[in-house]
Design an enzyme around this catalytic site. Structure first.
Site, PDB file in Angstrom:
ATOM      1  N   ASN A  92       0.796  -1.239   0.000  1.00  0.00           N
ATOM      2  CA  ASN A  92       0.000   0.000   0.000  1.00  0.00           C
ATOM      3  C   ASN A  92       0.827   1.286   0.000  1.00  0.00           C
ATOM      4  O   ASN A  92       0.332   2.323  -0.444  1.00  0.00           O
ATOM      5  CB  ASN A  92      -0.933  -0.043   1.223  1.00  0.00           C
ATOM      6  CG  ASN A  92      -1.432   1.327   1.628  1.00  0.00           C
ATOM      7  OD1 ASN A  92      -2.343   1.870   1.007  1.00  0.00           O
ATOM      8  ND2 ASN A  92      -0.827   1.914   2.665  1.00  0.00           N
ATOM      9  N   TYR A 157       2.780  10.585 -10.698  1.00  0.00           N
ATOM     10  CA  TYR A 157       1.929   9.716  -9.872  1.00  0.00           C
ATOM     11  C   TYR A 157       1.055   8.821 -10.758  1.00  0.00           C
ATOM     12  O   TYR A 157       0.960   7.612 -10.557  1.00  0.00           O
ATOM     13  CB  TYR A 157       1.061  10.592  -8.959  1.00  0.00           C
ATOM     14  CG  TYR A 157       0.129   9.824  -8.050  1.00  0.00           C
ATOM     15  CD1 TYR A 157       0.603   9.216  -6.893  1.00  0.00           C
ATOM     16  CD2 TYR A 157      -1.235   9.701  -8.346  1.00  0.00           C
ATOM     17  CE1 TYR A 157      -0.256   8.513  -6.055  1.00  0.00           C
ATOM     18  CE2 TYR A 157      -2.090   9.011  -7.516  1.00  0.00           C
ATOM     19  CZ  TYR A 157      -1.599   8.419  -6.370  1.00  0.00           C
ATOM     20  OH  TYR A 157      -2.445   7.713  -5.542  1.00  0.00           O
TER      21      TYR A 157
HETATM   22  N1  LIG Z   1      -6.007   9.157  -0.679  1.00  0.00           N
HETATM   23  C1  LIG Z   1      -6.439   8.915  -1.905  1.00  0.00           C
HETATM   24  O1  LIG Z   1      -7.302   9.631  -2.450  1.00  0.00           O
HETATM   25  C2  LIG Z   1      -5.881   7.745  -2.670  1.00  0.00           C
HETATM   26  C3  LIG Z   1      -6.528   7.356  -3.850  1.00  0.00           C
HETATM   27  C4  LIG Z   1      -6.045   6.282  -4.579  1.00  0.00           C
HETATM   28  C5  LIG Z   1      -4.906   5.615  -4.134  1.00  0.00           C
HETATM   29  N2  LIG Z   1      -4.282   6.009  -3.008  1.00  0.00           N
HETATM   30  C6  LIG Z   1      -3.082   5.269  -2.602  1.00  0.00           C
HETATM   31  O2  LIG Z   1      -3.294   4.689  -1.332  1.00  0.00           O
HETATM   32  C7  LIG Z   1      -2.039   4.552  -0.671  1.00  0.00           C
HETATM   33  C8  LIG Z   1      -2.135   5.162   0.715  1.00  0.00           C
HETATM   34  O3  LIG Z   1      -2.477   6.528   0.546  1.00  0.00           O
HETATM   35  P1  LIG Z   1      -3.057   7.415   1.732  1.00  0.00           P
HETATM   36  O4  LIG Z   1      -3.927   8.429   1.113  1.00  0.00           O
HETATM   37  O5  LIG Z   1      -3.541   6.554   2.840  1.00  0.00           O
HETATM   38  O6  LIG Z   1      -1.701   8.168   2.147  1.00  0.00           O
HETATM   39  P2  LIG Z   1      -1.075   8.560   3.572  1.00  0.00           P
HETATM   40  O7  LIG Z   1       0.055   9.494   3.261  1.00  0.00           O
HETATM   41  O8  LIG Z   1      -2.125   9.036   4.487  1.00  0.00           O
HETATM   42  O9  LIG Z   1      -0.484   7.170   4.092  1.00  0.00           O
HETATM   43  C9  LIG Z   1       0.602   6.564   3.408  1.00  0.00           C
HETATM   44  C10 LIG Z   1       1.478   5.825   4.405  1.00  0.00           C
HETATM   45  O10 LIG Z   1       2.547   5.218   3.652  1.00  0.00           O
HETATM   46  C11 LIG Z   1       3.785   5.532   4.291  1.00  0.00           C
HETATM   47  N3  LIG Z   1       4.844   5.571   3.263  1.00  0.00           N
HETATM   48  C12 LIG Z   1       4.907   6.410   2.196  1.00  0.00           C
HETATM   49  N4  LIG Z   1       6.041   6.179   1.515  1.00  0.00           N
HETATM   50  C13 LIG Z   1       6.704   5.176   2.150  1.00  0.00           C
HETATM   51  C14 LIG Z   1       7.931   4.514   1.928  1.00  0.00           C
HETATM   52  N5  LIG Z   1       8.744   4.867   0.929  1.00  0.00           N
HETATM   53  N6  LIG Z   1       8.275   3.498   2.751  1.00  0.00           N
HETATM   54  C15 LIG Z   1       7.486   3.161   3.795  1.00  0.00           C
HETATM   55  N7  LIG Z   1       6.328   3.776   4.087  1.00  0.00           N
HETATM   56  C16 LIG Z   1       5.934   4.772   3.266  1.00  0.00           C
HETATM   57  C17 LIG Z   1       3.551   6.900   4.940  1.00  0.00           C
HETATM   58  O11 LIG Z   1       4.465   7.173   5.983  1.00  0.00           O
HETATM   59  C18 LIG Z   1       2.121   6.757   5.426  1.00  0.00           C
HETATM   60  O12 LIG Z   1       2.067   6.163   6.705  1.00  0.00           O
HETATM   61  C19 LIG Z   1      -1.001   5.203  -1.585  1.00  0.00           C
HETATM   62  O13 LIG Z   1      -0.357   4.227  -2.367  1.00  0.00           O
HETATM   63  C20 LIG Z   1      -1.840   6.116  -2.447  1.00  0.00           C
HETATM   64  O14 LIG Z   1      -1.229   6.382  -3.695  1.00  0.00           O
HETATM   65  C21 LIG Z   1      -4.741   7.048  -2.252  1.00  0.00           C
END
Ligand SMILES: NC(=O)c1ccc[n+]([C@@H]2O[C@H](COP(=O)([O-])OP(=O)(O)OC[C@H]3O[C@@H](n4cnc5c(N)ncnc54)[C@H](O)[C@@H]3O)[C@@H](O)[C@H]2O)c1
Length: 266
Positions: A92, A157
């Site tokens: 994730n 992205y």
């Molecule tokens: N929020 C949205 O609208 C959305 C939509 C589609 C997909 N996503 C995807 O869902 C996933 C989670 O997103 P979110 O919105 O919960 O983000 P968020 O920033 O709230 O949480 C992401 C987590 O991943 C950790 N992280 C990031 N890069 C890292 C790395 N290199 N190594 C280890 N840990 C790492 C961060 O510290 C954080 O705890 C991502 O892959 C994002 O692209 C999010």
């Protein structure tokens, strides 16, 4: 919330599990009695979330590392495997920045691709090498609606998430005969710390009004169960698939008020 425990004694490894969607996925697996390994590169949130998850899950193991650092990934996966063989991988972790294509610097381009795509590959390969020996395992990758349909300001992205979709499909083809299923979830606009850091509330409202037929952003509790479904035996004949949860955004162009007013109800 389901009362049955589909993941009792299963070892589930979640990257980026310290906050946002990853944390909610971890919490829902914990509610179903899974043993958790959480990888994250944010020490503070990793420590807080480990404490919180520890109140529900039978065991929680935190790993502080950056998924784009291959050596660190290999060491953590080997350590996690020693504790319990990994049954489920939730890939994730991801980052996003909004920068128009003409203004993206090489460093920013590399950072997003390194974490969102290469990091996913490093973790998946390290875990699947163990799963392949056991001829058993499930992987669910975090894609995005942006991997299927572009969005202004997110060339890097969007490209990384398109790569996630193809990585998922190819992994599923190569690993099915080894008893490993691989699928991806593609959320649309979800309210998380990430999206709230990038977008002010007025932007979110405007975006929702323009593009999302359901007229709202999604929330993490609506996304996490899709990961649990794809990780469970309920999806035992599903592999190589992309599950989209976007409030209707990819169904077609959102109709405006004038069109909606043509609908006669009852
Ligand atoms: N929020 C949205 O609208 C959305 C939509 C589609 C997909 N996503 C995807 O869902 C996933 C989670 O997103 P979110 O919105 O919960 O983000 P968020 O920033 O709230 O949480 C992401 C987590 O991943 C950790 N992280 C990031 N890069 C890292 C790395 N290199 N190594 C280890 N840990 C790492 C961060 O510290 C954080 O705890 C991502 O892959 C994002 O692209 C999010």
């Amino acid at each position: 919330m389901r009362s049955e425990k589909r993941f009792e004694s299963k070892h589930v490894l979640i990257t980026g599990g310290a906050r946002g969607i990853g944390f909610e996925i971890a919490r829902q697996f914990a509610m179903e009695a899974a043993v958790l390994s959480i990888i994250d590169f944010n020490a503070k949130t990793l420590s807080q979330s480990t404490k919180e998850l520890g109140r529900i899950a039978p065991e929680v193991y935190p790993y502080l590392l950056d998924v784009s650092r291959r050596q660190q990934v290999n060491e953590a996966i080997a350590a996690a495997e020693k504790i319990h063989p990994i049954d489920v991988l939730i890939n994730n972790a991801g980052i996003a920045f909004e920068t128009p294509f003409l203004n993206i610097e090489e460093e920013e381009w590399r950072k997003i691709l390194d974490i969102n795509l290469s990091g996913m590959f490093y973790v998946a390969q390290a875990v699947c090498r163990f799963m392949a020996r056991r001829k058993k395992g499930v992987v669910v990758n975090m894609g995005s609606k942006n991997g299927l349909d572009g969005e202004f300001g997110y060339a890097h992205y969007n490209t990384s998430k398109a790569g996630v979709i193809m990585l998922t499909k190819t992994m599923s083809l190569e690993l099915a005969h080894l008893g490993i299923r691989v699928n991806a979830v593609c959320p649309g606009y979800i309210q998380t710390p990430m999206s709230m850091e990038i977008d002010p509330p007025e932007f979110t409202q405007d975006f929702v009004n323009r593009y999302i037929p359901m007229n709202r952003a999604g929330n993490v509790a609506e996304i996490a169960p899709l990961f649990l479904f794809l990780a469970s035996d309920e999806s035992s004949f599903i592999t190589g698939q992309i599950l989209i949860a976007d409030g209707g955004q990819l169904a077609g162009q959102k109709p405006g008020e004038a069109l909606l007013n043509k609908i006669k109800i009852g």
